[in-house]
Design an enzyme around this catalytic site. Sequence first.
Site, PDB file in Angstrom:
ATOM      1  N   PHE A   9     -45.571   2.094  -5.121  1.00 51.67           N
ATOM      2  CA  PHE A   9     -46.392   1.486  -6.161  1.00 51.67           C
ATOM      3  C   PHE A   9     -45.533   1.267  -7.402  1.00 51.67           C
ATOM      4  O   PHE A   9     -44.529   1.943  -7.623  1.00 51.67           O
ATOM      5  CB  PHE A   9     -47.663   2.284  -6.459  1.00 51.67           C
ATOM      6  CG  PHE A   9     -48.693   2.134  -5.372  1.00 51.67           C
ATOM      7  CD1 PHE A   9     -49.571   1.063  -5.364  1.00 51.67           C
ATOM      8  CD2 PHE A   9     -48.748   3.046  -4.322  1.00 51.67           C
ATOM      9  CE1 PHE A   9     -50.493   0.892  -4.348  1.00 51.67           C
ATOM     10  CE2 PHE A   9     -49.668   2.893  -3.300  1.00 51.67           C
ATOM     11  CZ  PHE A   9     -50.547   1.813  -3.302  1.00 51.67           C
TER      12      PHE A   9
ATOM     13  N   HIS B 133     -48.635  -9.627 -10.286  1.00 54.39           N
ATOM     14  CA  HIS B 133     -47.768  -8.460 -10.460  1.00 54.39           C
ATOM     15  C   HIS B 133     -46.790  -8.314  -9.297  1.00 54.39           C
ATOM     16  O   HIS B 133     -45.822  -7.551  -9.403  1.00 54.39           O
ATOM     17  CB  HIS B 133     -48.647  -7.215 -10.569  1.00 54.39           C
ATOM     18  CG  HIS B 133     -48.107  -6.138 -11.461  1.00 54.39           C
ATOM     19  ND1 HIS B 133     -47.233  -6.367 -12.508  1.00 54.39           N
ATOM     20  CD2 HIS B 133     -48.325  -4.784 -11.473  1.00 54.39           C
ATOM     21  CE1 HIS B 133     -46.956  -5.233 -13.113  1.00 54.39           C
ATOM     22  NE2 HIS B 133     -47.590  -4.256 -12.496  1.00 54.39           N
TER      23      HIS B 133
ATOM     24  N   ASN C 168     -44.173  -1.220 -16.545  1.00 55.90           N
ATOM     25  CA  ASN C 168     -44.048   0.141 -16.021  1.00 55.90           C
ATOM     26  C   ASN C 168     -43.027   0.268 -14.900  1.00 55.90           C
ATOM     27  O   ASN C 168     -42.384   1.314 -14.749  1.00 55.90           O
ATOM     28  CB  ASN C 168     -45.410   0.654 -15.556  1.00 55.90           C
ATOM     29  CG  ASN C 168     -46.342   0.940 -16.720  1.00 55.90           C
ATOM     30  OD1 ASN C 168     -45.890   1.318 -17.804  1.00 55.90           O
ATOM     31  ND2 ASN C 168     -47.634   0.749 -16.524  1.00 55.90           N
TER      32      ASN C 168
END
Length: 239
Positions: free
Chosen positions: A64, A19, A112
């Site tokens: 994040f 990721h 996301n």
Amino acid sequence: MLLLAGLGNPGPQYQNHRHNVGFMAADAIFRRHSFSPWSKKFSALVAEGRVGTEKLLLVKPQTFMNLSGQAVGEAMRFYKLQPSDIIVFYDELDLAPGKVRVKRGSGSGGHNGIKSIDAHCGQDYRRVRIGIGHPGDKARVTPHVLGDFAKADHAWLDPLLDAMAENVDLLITGDESGFMNKASLAVQGKAADIEMAGEKPAQKGRSHIRQARPKAPPAELPSSGPMAAMLKKLFGGKE
């Protein structure tokens, strides 16, 4: 000025995750070209530099992944940039490992970080999708994405990151096809083939379909009757 954002999660426990390949791309560009040291700004790590005649701002959001748009949007507004001045590097499940695709606009594909940037910046920015492959089972997606790259992955990952960094000038000048071609050449023959579970590889030069067919039994020649007599005349036979 162009804003180049690499997406990932901050912290040493995440640094080798699939990721975080967007962070890895930003780091590779930082190492390859002349940039100022990383500094904290806009809830991100930022570095200013130049490639050719183009001034660049590298951004690694520290919010994040799911809130990446906060940092990118804040930097965009501070420098009075447009969405078309933004290039985002991120991981893509739906591309095979080592594949790179560049596109402008369209949806988030369920990512996301991209959803967040869409919400804060609009959709008219370029996206550099870096393939990490799909594990094949929806239940395994999260541990795959939030898992470290395997040691074997570095056979294609390291040359890919180097190629993207070395050829980022093609990307910033709009030669997206040239950039993708350089990335493809860098990993040619290095990304491992993914075999279907439980399927044995075909023998060289033979397809799976051909192997699946049973061999036909040899035809039996008639030993009596008119056909036998004709064959005997044509090919001869023992008396």
